[in-house]
Scaffold this motif. Structure first.
Motif, PDB file in Angstrom:
ATOM      1  N   PRO A 159     -21.629  -7.098 -25.678  1.00 37.40           N
ATOM      2  CA  PRO A 159     -21.354  -6.058 -24.680  1.00 37.40           C
ATOM      3  C   PRO A 159     -20.609  -4.849 -25.235  1.00 37.40           C
ATOM      4  CG  PRO A 159     -20.060  -8.041 -24.233  1.00 37.40           C
ATOM      5  CD  PRO A 159     -21.055  -8.398 -25.279  1.00 37.40           C
ATOM      6  N   ILE A 160     -19.725  -5.078 -26.207  1.00 41.06           N
ATOM      7  CA  ILE A 160     -18.984  -3.946 -26.781  1.00 41.06           C
ATOM      8  C   ILE A 160     -19.922  -3.059 -27.597  1.00 41.06           C
ATOM      9  CG2 ILE A 160     -17.211  -3.322 -28.476  1.00 41.06           C
ATOM     10  CD1 ILE A 160     -15.599  -5.726 -27.431  1.00 41.06           C
ATOM     11  N   LEU A 161     -20.839  -3.667 -28.356  1.00 34.24           N
ATOM     12  CA  LEU A 161     -21.813  -2.866 -29.096  1.00 34.24           C
ATOM     13  C   LEU A 161     -22.691  -2.062 -28.146  1.00 34.24           C
ATOM     14  CD1 LEU A 161     -22.993  -5.281 -31.944  1.00 34.24           C
ATOM     15  CD2 LEU A 161     -21.636  -3.194 -32.206  1.00 34.24           C
ATOM     16  N   LYS A 162     -23.059  -2.653 -27.019  1.00 38.82           N
ATOM     17  CA  LYS A 162     -23.869  -1.928 -26.042  1.00 38.82           C
ATOM     18  C   LYS A 162     -23.114  -0.725 -25.490  1.00 38.82           C
ATOM     19  CE  LYS A 162     -26.850  -5.733 -24.472  1.00 38.82           C
ATOM     20  NZ  LYS A 162     -27.206  -6.627 -23.341  1.00 38.82           N
ATOM     21  N   LYS A 163     -21.842  -0.911 -25.177  1.00 41.47           N
ATOM     22  CA  LYS A 163     -21.037   0.202 -24.667  1.00 41.47           C
ATOM     23  C   LYS A 163     -20.868   1.278 -25.735  1.00 41.47           C
ATOM     24  CE  LYS A 163     -18.267  -2.577 -21.421  1.00 41.47           C
ATOM     25  NZ  LYS A 163     -16.908  -3.079 -21.131  1.00 41.47           N
ATOM     26  N   ALA A 164     -20.587   0.839 -26.957  1.00 40.76           N
ATOM     27  CA  ALA A 164     -20.379   1.809 -28.038  1.00 40.76           C
ATOM     28  C   ALA A 164     -21.659   2.561 -28.352  1.00 40.76           C
ATOM     29  CB  ALA A 164     -19.865   1.095 -29.282  1.00 40.76           C
ATOM     30  N   ALA A 165     -22.802   1.904 -28.208  1.00 40.68           N
ATOM     31  CA  ALA A 165     -24.081   2.554 -28.471  1.00 40.68           C
ATOM     32  C   ALA A 165     -24.362   3.677 -27.492  1.00 40.68           C
ATOM     33  CB  ALA A 165     -25.205   1.525 -28.431  1.00 40.68           C
ATOM     34  N   ALA A 166     -23.738   3.603 -26.327  1.00 41.77           N
ATOM     35  CA  ALA A 166     -23.959   4.623 -25.306  1.00 41.77           C
ATOM     36  C   ALA A 166     -23.133   5.886 -25.537  1.00 41.77           C
ATOM     37  CB  ALA A 166     -23.636   4.057 -23.925  1.00 41.77           C
ATOM     38  N   ILE A 167     -22.198   5.831 -26.479  1.00 37.38           N
ATOM     39  CA  ILE A 167     -21.363   6.997 -26.779  1.00 37.38           C
ATOM     40  C   ILE A 167     -22.166   7.955 -27.655  1.00 37.38           C
ATOM     41  CG2 ILE A 167     -19.232   7.797 -27.878  1.00 37.38           C
ATOM     42  CD1 ILE A 167     -18.044   5.015 -27.292  1.00 37.38           C
ATOM     43  N   ASP A 168     -22.489   9.110 -27.135  1.00 37.33           N
ATOM     44  CA  ASP A 168     -23.336  10.037 -27.878  1.00 37.33           C
ATOM     45  C   ASP A 168     -22.758  11.445 -27.968  1.00 37.33           C
ATOM     46  OD1 ASP A 168     -23.659  10.932 -25.304  1.00 37.33           O
ATOM     47  OD2 ASP A 168     -25.806  10.483 -25.175  1.00 37.33           O
ATOM     48  N   ASP A 169     -21.496  11.611 -27.562  1.00 38.21           N
ATOM     49  CA  ASP A 169     -20.897  12.940 -27.636  1.00 38.21           C
ATOM     50  C   ASP A 169     -20.062  13.128 -28.901  1.00 38.21           C
ATOM     51  OD1 ASP A 169     -19.006  11.088 -26.794  1.00 38.21           O
ATOM     52  OD2 ASP A 169     -17.900  12.540 -25.571  1.00 38.21           O
ATOM     53  N   ARG A 170     -19.902  12.086 -29.677  1.00 32.94           N
ATOM     54  CA  ARG A 170     -19.192  12.160 -30.955  1.00 32.94           C
ATOM     55  C   ARG A 170     -19.482  10.882 -31.720  1.00 32.94           C
ATOM     56  NH1 ARG A 170     -12.803  11.376 -29.483  1.00 32.94           N
ATOM     57  NH2 ARG A 170     -12.635  11.494 -31.754  1.00 32.94           N
ATOM     58  N   PRO A 171     -19.329  10.863 -33.043  1.00 30.78           N
ATOM     59  CA  PRO A 171     -19.529   9.620 -33.802  1.00 30.78           C
ATOM     60  C   PRO A 171     -18.540   8.552 -33.349  1.00 30.78           C
ATOM     61  CG  PRO A 171     -19.425  11.516 -35.271  1.00 30.78           C
ATOM     62  CD  PRO A 171     -18.996  12.001 -33.922  1.00 30.78           C
ATOM     63  N   VAL A 172     -18.952   7.324 -33.452  1.00 34.16           N
ATOM     64  CA  VAL A 172     -18.100   6.217 -33.045  1.00 34.16           C
ATOM     65  C   VAL A 172     -17.963   5.235 -34.198  1.00 34.16           C
ATOM     66  CG1 VAL A 172     -20.055   4.972 -32.027  1.00 34.16           C
ATOM     67  CG2 VAL A 172     -17.737   4.385 -31.333  1.00 34.16           C
TER      68      VAL A 172
END
Length: 637
Positions: free
Chosen positions: A262-275
């Motif tokens: 679930p954390i990878l899924k949430k992090a994958a949705a971040i597209d306004d800056r590198p994560v």
């Protein structure tokens, strides 16, 4: 074969996309079993792959590979990845001739978008893929997995420093922290915090706070930003990465599938800056012999799965690597200025032995070859005697520093170049093919190549005495030939080779450990009535001009033999002969070197056979130069 019912249903990553968490956990367990069984039969890198089994399964489940780009740093942690990406049926050919590479390889699979066997390249490459995606207005995601020491290299930070400017879209870096070097031990609270900061509600709140802060006077605006970032840094440790422009998520337990997915899924949705997702794993996880081993069974030969006992052949001679470490200890005992530098390879270079004897005189700089070379230059500039022990293939990464910081200033840095020549199962990425050419091209450099362990000991003594310029000596992977080594070897005369066997018709001039094959070739020639001189050049720079000119003058043909690429020793000899007019009388010459290709992995013998550097091929080259029809079986005295 191990019992793997769920894995048996998986041919490509898409087959896992419908799995629930319980199935993903089961799949990870089966991939781990399959990895252990496969490597027990082939040898290879084990510990790193076992540490990323859950992470590999989770990444291929969350991301739509190969449309989404997944890049593994170093590549030695990619065996589970290969099992899941259509190569399971060939996984027991790992590192074998004609089989799968031990690293990621573009020519092998569409799931390997970028090949890697050297460290710290993944973020730069991923950033390139992300920028290319942006240019094409595509929507795929890009992920780089870096760890196992790779974050100690400056290249990783150069890429991270450039990330915000180079891409405006999604980019994920997964930091696989398997040494507990960055984060404290993880548990339920850290998983909760990682889930919290990667979630949409928290990010929305951050954006609201930032929008309010933007309307504040600049001092208050900057203070608000710093307060928010450092508050997060106190509980998650991500302040440094935030300063580089990354959104930090972690640390999270890389073996806890229930939180990881679930954390990878949430992090994958971040597209306004590198994560950056900080994942803590255990190298060698799930296999007791690896977990209890000091190196977590990083690299192994074939082994028994139940006991973990490796099938190591007994040798009558020490390895060249051990000879180097042992001889350097002897020198350090009588010279307090001798110090040693390695770039994250203490055991690989033999400096683990030196480090045990002289811990205060041993420097491991991490995977940072550029720094290692210039650090050694600084030591030399202030009167120390640094021995910079770096694999030939890795020294390529520090070549600018060898030129600019060492050679131009004539600083007496001593380069010990392990893994010279071909390296068998590690293949093209780790072969020491080019150092003769790139080191021999440098003014002031003294360049030596050991023919056996006794010669290596003498070259270490020689390098120790060279205080007015840089020097380097090369030696291969593997064991010596069983010669006795003096208690304290005498240094060699600079630029002087030796005649090993006297003959009349043809001269074989060897540089390095092909000397034994050259002697066998001379035996084969003698059986055909051809008398051969065999010489050991010892030095590629400065060349022994007197010896080479004598060989050219007294023999009808001259054969040079080296474990290096074209443009090396043979080229140096040809240039000398041309300058001295020694070719004008019709000397027949052949230069035997590695072929002008990147050779894939195989057994060392098979690789040298392909290269034309085994005894029968050296003899055939001599006969050809003499105009003898080898097939017809003619002989010439």
């Amino acid at each position: 074969m191990p019992d793997t019912p769920l894995l048996d249903t998986v041919n490509i990553p898409a087959d896992t996309r419908g799995f629930d968490l319980a199935q993903l956990r089961q799949l990870a367990d089966e991939v781990r079993v399959e990895t252990i069984d496969a490597v027990s039969q082939t040898g290879g890198h084990l510990g790193a792959g076992l540490g990323v089994v859950e992470l590999t399964v989770a990444l291929h489940h969350v991301f739509e590979t190969p449309r989404d780009i997944l890049i593994w740093d170093v590549g030695h942690q990619c065996y589970p990845h290969k099992i899941l990406t259509g190569r399971r049926d060939r996984i027991r050919t790992l590192r074998q001739g004609g089989g799968l590479s031990g690293f990621t390889k573009r020519a092998e699979s569409e799931y390997d978008p970028f090949g890697a066997a050297h460290a710290s390249t993944s973020i730069s490459a991923a950033l390139g893929f992300a920028a290319a995606r942006d240019q094409k207005d595509a929507k795929n995601k890009v992920v780089a997995v870096i760890g196992d020491g790779s974050m100690s290299a400056g290249m990783a930070y150069e890429a991270m420093n450039n990330a915000v400017e180079a891409t405006s879209g999604q980019l994920m870096v997964v930091l696989n922290d398997n040494d507990m070097s960055i984060a404290p031990p993880v548990g339920g609270m850290s998983a909760y915090l990682a889930g919290l900061v990667s979630g949409g509600a928290y990010r929305s709140m951050r954006r609201l706070g930032k929008s309010v802060a933007e309307h504040l006077p600049r001092p208050f605006r900057d203070a608000a930003r710093k307060a928010e970032e450092y508050a997060r840094g106190m509980v998650t440790g991500g302040t440094f990465f935030e300063e580089l422009g990354f959104y930090y998520v972690g640390p999270i337990d890389g073996h806890d599938m229930d939180n990881l997915v679930p954390i990878l899924k949430k992090a994958a949705a971040i597209d306004d800056r590198p994560v950056l997702v900080h994942v803590v794993t255990q190298k060698g996880k799930g296999y007791a012999p690896a977990e209890s081993s000091a190196d977590k069974l990083h690299a192994v030969v074939k082994f028994d799965v139940v006991s973990g006992k490796q099938s190591k052949a007994v040798s009558n001679a020490p390895s060249y690597t051990k000879v180097f470490g042992t001889e350097l200890i002897k020198r350090a005992k009588i010279d307090p200025t001798v110090v040693a530098i390695t770039a994250a390879m203490p055991s690989g270079t033999g400096l683990d032995l030196f480090g045990q004897a002289f811990p205060e005189r041993t420097y491991d700089v991490g995977i940072a070859e550029q720094h290692a070379v210039t650090f050694a230059a600084g030591l030399a500039a202030d009167g120390m005697k640094p021995f910079c022990a770096i694999y030939s293939t890795f020294l390529q990464r520090g070549y600018d520093q060898v030129v600019h910081d060492v050679a131009i200033q004539k600083l007496p840095v001593r380069f010990a170049m392990d893994r010279a020549g071909l390296v068998g199962a590690d293949g093209a990425t780790h072969a020491g093919s080019f150092d003769i050419g790139y080191m021999g091209a440098l003014p002031h450099m003294v360049l030596m190549a050991a023919a056996d362990e006794a010669e290596l000991a003498a070259m270490i003594a020689t390098a120790c005495e060279i205080d007015d310029r840089p020097s380097a000596f090369r030696y291969p992977r593997g064991d010596g030939v069983g010669l006795d080594i003096p208690e304290l070897s005498a240094p060699l005369e600079i630029g002087r080779g030796r005649i090993v066997r006297e003959g009349t018709a043809v001269a074989i001039l060897s540089l390095g450990t092909r000397l034994q094959e050259s002697l066998k070739a001379a035996d084969a020639l003698a059986a055909r009535g051809v008398s051969a001189t065999v010489a050991d050049a010892r030095f590629a720079k400065p060349l022994d001009a007197d010896l080479i000119l004598r060989l050219a003058r007294e023999h009808e043909a001259l054969i040079t033999v080296e474990e290096g690429a074209m443009g090396g020793f043979g080229a140096f000899v040809l240039q000398l002969l041309a300058e001295k007019g020694a070719l004008d009388a019709g000397l027949k010459i052949r230069t035997l070197h590695l072929p002008d290709v990147f050779q894939d992995q195989d057994s060392p013998f098979a690789m040298y056979q392909q290269a034309g550097l085994n005894a029968d091929q050296i003899a055939a080259a001599a006969l050809s130069a003499l105009g003898v029809d080898v097939a017809a079986g003619a002989a010439r005295a």
